[in-house]
Design an enzyme around this catalytic site. Sequence first.
Site, PDB file in Angstrom:
ATOM      1  N   SER A 116      19.190   3.304 -29.887  1.00 42.35           N
ATOM      2  CA  SER A 116      19.820   2.428 -28.907  1.00 42.35           C
ATOM      3  C   SER A 116      20.938   1.625 -29.561  1.00 42.35           C
ATOM      4  CB  SER A 116      18.752   1.541 -28.258  1.00 42.35           C
ATOM      5  OG  SER A 116      19.260   0.866 -27.125  1.00 42.35           O
ATOM      6  N   GLU A 233      22.890  10.082 -25.612  1.00 44.03           N
ATOM      7  CA  GLU A 233      22.000   9.651 -24.544  1.00 44.03           C
ATOM      8  C   GLU A 233      22.481   8.309 -24.033  1.00 44.03           C
ATOM      9  OE1 GLU A 233      19.785   6.886 -24.631  1.00 44.03           O
ATOM     10  OE2 GLU A 233      20.202   6.299 -26.692  1.00 44.03           O
ATOM     11  N   HIS A 304      16.016   6.829 -24.120  1.00 44.63           N
ATOM     12  CA  HIS A 304      15.269   5.670 -23.640  1.00 44.63           C
ATOM     13  C   HIS A 304      14.043   6.033 -22.797  1.00 44.63           C
ATOM     14  CE1 HIS A 304      18.784   3.601 -25.159  1.00 44.63           C
ATOM     15  NE2 HIS A 304      18.151   2.448 -24.984  1.00 44.63           N
TER      16      HIS A 304
END
Length: 331
Positions: A116, A233, A304
């Site tokens: 992330s 992503e 995620h």
Amino acid sequence: MQKIIPEKLKQGNEIRIIAPSRSMTILNDETIKRAITNLESLGLKVSFGANVKKEESAFYGCASIEERVNDLEEAFKDQNVKAILTVIGGFNVNQIIDKIDYNIIKNNPKIICGYSDITALLHAIYKKTGLITYYGPHFSSFGMKKGLEYTLDYFKKMFFESNSIKIQASSLWSNDLWFIDQEKRDFIKNEGMQIINKGTCEGRIIGGNLCTLNLLQGTPYFEDEKEIILFIEEDGGADKNFLLEFDRNLVSLIQCLKVENIKGIVIGRTEKNTEMTFEKWQTLFKTKKELGNIPIIINSDFGHTTPQFTFPIGGNVNLTVTEQIEIEIKD
């Protein structure tokens, strides 16, 4: 740039937990205890940076820039520490990347892993030192009671074994609030990776969280690799506007990396609230004629949702997309 591959882990090695983005105060005691137990089950000794529970401001939810940099540098300098794991993501790890002494990292190479927001830190380290970094679970990820097996398996494959790794799809996945209720979980049958474009390629993995990676455009930390396979992503923050948000971020990334350098694309599974479908992904990539016929797959086990495999930023990968999909990570 000379690439540096960190040493693999062994039983009894120490792993240091640091919080270069959000502080550990966001985690409850149960999650912390379980994460420690799960890491210890791998034969690792768990230690913590001095500032993992500090918050300079409630608005940022983290220690000061200086404290976060200090914890990172101390983890690399400590010869007892063989790997570094980030607590969790957040929004502001790029605050610290200009303040890091990258010679400390280059002279003391070791595993560092997170995902992330940590994308910016992983790429900054890779670009400035040549050290291969790893996009994979946070410390918080190991606090999961159920559904952790796949994540653990690929964590072990990446960091304890020396063989190349072939990525297989998980059997089940989840996008629930597991950290709120560890007993009430919603597991979904995985349809597996899906093919948008067939083809074969090999190259170096560049990627992670798309919007965070794009924060590095125009900085000294942005990539200039020539044979790139994107592993990207995005979280569900854009909700039902996900397709549009992802599209414009992808276009920006392609423009900066230069399309001729991109040899393949692997997309991590999206969160449920995005309402993405195979047909929507087809529509998105139909507008990317500049990509030509490079292999493209979606719905891979990273991002995620859970579980997730670990992959090396700057590592070598072979991607074969015919009737079947084969992802083989070399280092």
